[in-house]
Scaffold this active site. Structure first.
Site, PDB file in Angstrom:
ATOM      1  N   THR A   1       4.341   2.812   5.986  1.00 33.06           N
ATOM      2  CA  THR A   1       2.953   2.145   5.835  1.00 33.06           C
ATOM      3  C   THR A   1       2.059   3.223   6.706  1.00 33.06           C
ATOM      4  O   THR A   1       2.620   3.613   7.496  1.00 33.06           O
ATOM      5  CB  THR A   1       2.354   0.710   6.339  1.00 33.06           C
ATOM      6  OG1 THR A   1       1.440   0.416   6.786  1.00 33.06           O
ATOM      7  CG2 THR A   1       3.613   0.779   7.427  1.00 33.06           C
TER       8      THR A   1
ATOM      9  N   ARG B   1       1.178  -5.117  -5.025  1.00 29.75           N
ATOM     10  CA  ARG B   1       1.257  -6.409  -4.292  1.00 29.75           C
ATOM     11  C   ARG B   1       1.655  -7.561  -5.101  1.00 29.75           C
ATOM     12  O   ARG B   1       0.710  -7.799  -6.130  1.00 29.75           O
ATOM     13  CB  ARG B   1       0.159  -6.635  -3.544  1.00 29.75           C
ATOM     14  CG  ARG B   1      -0.343  -5.327  -2.749  1.00 29.75           C
ATOM     15  CD  ARG B   1      -1.542  -5.606  -1.678  1.00 29.75           C
ATOM     16  NE  ARG B   1      -2.060  -4.528  -1.150  1.00 29.75           N
ATOM     17  CZ  ARG B   1      -1.630  -3.769   0.113  1.00 29.75           C
ATOM     18  NH1 ARG B   1      -0.615  -4.111   0.365  1.00 29.75           N
ATOM     19  NH2 ARG B   1      -2.588  -2.762   0.367  1.00 29.75           N
TER      20      ARG B   1
ATOM     21  N   ASP C   1       4.524  -4.515   6.327  1.00 25.76           N
ATOM     22  CA  ASP C   1       4.903  -5.762   6.770  1.00 25.76           C
ATOM     23  C   ASP C   1       5.080  -6.735   5.675  1.00 25.76           C
ATOM     24  O   ASP C   1       6.282  -7.561   5.322  1.00 25.76           O
ATOM     25  CB  ASP C   1       3.519  -6.232   7.560  1.00 25.76           C
ATOM     26  CG  ASP C   1       3.608  -7.345   8.333  1.00 25.76           C
ATOM     27  OD1 ASP C   1       4.526  -7.692   8.848  1.00 25.76           O
ATOM     28  OD2 ASP C   1       2.656  -8.159   7.959  1.00 25.76           O
TER      29      ASP C   1
ATOM     30  N   ASP D   1       2.384  -0.322  11.945  1.00 27.43           N
ATOM     31  CA  ASP D   1       2.266  -1.749  12.638  1.00 27.43           C
ATOM     32  C   ASP D   1       3.588  -2.483  12.566  1.00 27.43           C
ATOM     33  O   ASP D   1       3.502  -3.671  12.815  1.00 27.43           O
ATOM     34  CB  ASP D   1       1.109  -2.501  11.950  1.00 27.43           C
ATOM     35  CG  ASP D   1       1.384  -2.772  10.435  1.00 27.43           C
ATOM     36  OD1 ASP D   1       2.245  -2.183   9.974  1.00 27.43           O
ATOM     37  OD2 ASP D   1       0.573  -3.598   9.614  1.00 27.43           O
TER      38      ASP D   1
ATOM     39  N   ARG E   1      -5.320  -2.400   9.364  1.00 20.10           N
ATOM     40  CA  ARG E   1      -5.255  -3.669   9.437  1.00 20.10           C
ATOM     41  C   ARG E   1      -5.654  -4.453  10.763  1.00 20.10           C
ATOM     42  O   ARG E   1      -6.650  -3.904  11.306  1.00 20.10           O
ATOM     43  CB  ARG E   1      -3.933  -4.297   8.886  1.00 20.10           C
ATOM     44  CG  ARG E   1      -3.958  -4.463   7.418  1.00 20.10           C
ATOM     45  CD  ARG E   1      -2.639  -5.023   6.925  1.00 20.10           C
ATOM     46  NE  ARG E   1      -2.157  -4.394   5.695  1.00 20.10           N
ATOM     47  CZ  ARG E   1      -2.601  -5.187   4.518  1.00 20.10           C
ATOM     48  NH1 ARG E   1      -3.444  -6.041   4.620  1.00 20.10           N
ATOM     49  NH2 ARG E   1      -2.343  -4.766   3.184  1.00 20.10           N
TER      50      ARG E   1
ATOM     51  N   GLY F   1       0.622  -1.300   0.105  1.00 21.53           N
ATOM     52  CA  GLY F   1       0.076  -0.114   0.018  1.00 21.53           C
ATOM     53  C   GLY F   1       0.902   1.276   0.199  1.00 21.53           C
ATOM     54  O   GLY F   1       1.814   1.246   0.669  1.00 21.53           O
TER      55      GLY F   1
ATOM     56  N   ASP G   1      -0.173   2.224   8.461  1.00 22.36           N
ATOM     57  CA  ASP G   1      -0.679   1.467   9.822  1.00 22.36           C
ATOM     58  C   ASP G   1       0.074   1.740  10.973  1.00 22.36           C
ATOM     59  O   ASP G   1      -0.437   1.187  11.894  1.00 22.36           O
ATOM     60  CB  ASP G   1      -0.708  -0.006   9.383  1.00 22.36           C
ATOM     61  CG  ASP G   1      -1.628  -0.351   8.078  1.00 22.36           C
ATOM     62  OD1 ASP G   1      -2.797   0.549   7.702  1.00 22.36           O
ATOM     63  OD2 ASP G   1      -1.361  -1.374   7.449  1.00 22.36           O
TER      64      ASP G   1
HETATM   65  O1  F6P Z   1      -1.292  -1.373   4.674  1.00 26.01           O
HETATM   66  C1  F6P Z   1      -2.304  -0.291   4.344  1.00 26.01           C
HETATM   67  C2  F6P Z   1      -3.462  -0.860   4.073  1.00 26.01           C
HETATM   68  O2  F6P Z   1      -3.983   0.836   3.855  1.00 26.01           O
HETATM   69  C3  F6P Z   1      -4.603  -1.037   5.176  1.00 26.01           C
HETATM   70  O3  F6P Z   1      -4.678  -0.325   6.268  1.00 26.01           O
HETATM   71  C4  F6P Z   1      -5.630  -1.546   4.563  1.00 26.01           C
HETATM   72  O4  F6P Z   1      -6.132  -2.510   5.224  1.00 26.01           O
HETATM   73  C5  F6P Z   1      -4.913  -1.948   3.095  1.00 26.01           C
HETATM   74  O5  F6P Z   1      -3.665  -1.562   3.000  1.00 26.01           O
HETATM   75  C6  F6P Z   1      -5.866  -1.840   2.091  1.00 26.01           C
HETATM   76  O6  F6P Z   1      -5.369  -2.395   1.008  1.00 26.01           O
HETATM   77  P1  F6P Z   1      -5.703  -2.201  -0.707  1.00 26.01           P
HETATM   78  O7  F6P Z   1      -5.406  -0.852  -1.247  1.00 26.01           O
HETATM   79  O8  F6P Z   1      -4.904  -3.178  -1.315  1.00 26.01           O
HETATM   80  O9  F6P Z   1      -7.128  -2.257  -0.651  1.00 26.01           O
END
Ligand code: F6P
Length: 326
Positions: A129, A75, A106, A133, A175, A14, A131
């Site tokens: 990130t 990803r 992560d 985390d 998350r 992300g 998050d």
């Molecule tokens: O890890 C960053 C994040 O924004 C999380 O908070 C969220 O769950 C996820 O990525 C969403 O991912 P995507 O943009 O692939 O839907």
């Protein structure tokens, strides 16, 4: 001092505000030390498909203030396989890249760790990130900006919530981590935060209700971390609607708006410090570490430690939120 001639940089997972400031810092710090830089487009996917471009100092001009990532991101499932990593390694060798800086969360650092071990390749990670985390660092790049975005959004929701005397459940990202919900709630003066870290120990909504939730207020704002552990904002709202049909309940899911926008000064400074530190770390022969910040000092955190789950949250913040929401 390690003999590194060319560093590759990529952003993965992300996107997070401040990633561009980090790309700029790595590029400029490397060039300052006489090291060539190559930008790898679209994360690990671009490594596998050999989307690699030379980066000069002016390749990173005018990006410090931009959200997202100029390197694009993805990803990449293929990099999770030994075959995919083999192709990636071949591309690095072909391009003459002898060290890698990976900016991501992560999953991205987990990939970096496996690759670094498999090919004995110097990789340094930067925690990118929203998050927050990752373990071993007080802050991740993008978290502060996302928190400010949440605060501004909740301030706006407050206007309508109080006008209509409504109860709002506002879902934020994170998350399995409640940093955005908890600190977002404190910053915006919300009534409560429902976070994954406490969901197993406690029925957080049940406690709010039994503690006289909404006794002294006409409107209320509750921030909820996304995901299955808390059940998300919709599930909380449904439960309240069933148990208290007299309440006028609404849900707002903030979604990807939280990931965008120009990075705050704090994120730009953090990214700049961490980016320069990544080059120092590589020159210092460090490998397989993430750059972290602890008590305002740059630290090296082994990947194995950084990607451990369950980063502890500060319980005193939950107490502060509770006290201030009476
Ligand atoms: O890890 C960053 C994040 O924004 C999380 O908070 C969220 O769950 C996820 O990525 C969403 O991912 P995507 O943009 O692939 O839907």
């Amino acid at each position: 001092m390690a003999n590194i001639k060319c560093i590759g940089i990529l952003t993965s997972g992300g996107d997070a505000p401040g990633m561009n400031a980090a790309i700029r810092a790595v590029t400029r710090a490397a060039i300052y030390s006489g090291i060539e830089v190559k930008g790898i487009m679209r994360g690990y996917r671009g490594l596998i498909s050999d989307e690699i471009v030379p980066f000069k100092s002016n390749s990173v001009s005018n990006i410090i203030q931009q959200g997202g990532t100029v390197l694009k991101t993805a990803r990449c499932k293929e990099f999770q396989t030994p075959e995919g990593r083999k192709v990636a390694h071949e591309a690095l060798v072909r391009e003459g890249i002898d060290a890698l800086v990976v900016i991501g969360g992560d999953g991205s650092l987990t990939g970096a760790r496996i690759f670094a071990q498999e090919y004995d390749f110097p990789v340094v990670g930067l925690p990118g990130t929203i998050d927050n985390d990752l373990m071993g660092t007080d802050l991740t790049i993008g978290y502060d900006t996302a928190l400010n975005t949440i605060m501004e959004a909740v301030d706006k929701i407050r206007d309508t919530a109080s006008s209509h005397e409504r109860l709002f459940f506002i879902e934020v990202m994170g998350r399995e981590c409640g940093f955005l919900a908890l600190n977002g709630a404190i910053a915006s003066g919300a009534e409560a935060a429902i976070i994954p870290e406490m969901s197993f120990q406690q029925d957080q909504l049940g406690d709010l209700i039994s503690n006289g939730f909404r006794k002294s207020k006409n409107s209320s704002l509750v921030l909820v971390t996304e995901g299955d552990i808390t059940g998300g904002a919709m599930a909380q709202a449904e439960r309240v609607k069933n148990e208290f049909p007299q309440y006028d309940v609404r849900v707002t899911i903030l979604g990807h708006v939280q990931r965008g926008g120009s990075p705050t000064a704090n994120d730009r400074i953090l990214a700049s410090r961490m980016g320069a530190a990544a080059v120092d770390a590589l020159l210092d022969d460090q490998r397989n570490v993430m750059i972290g910040i602890q008590n305002d000092n740059i630290v090296y955190v082994p990947f194995s430690k950084a990607i451990k789950k369950n980063k502890p949250f500060q319980e005193d913040l939950m107490r502060t939120l509770k006290i201030l929401s009476i």
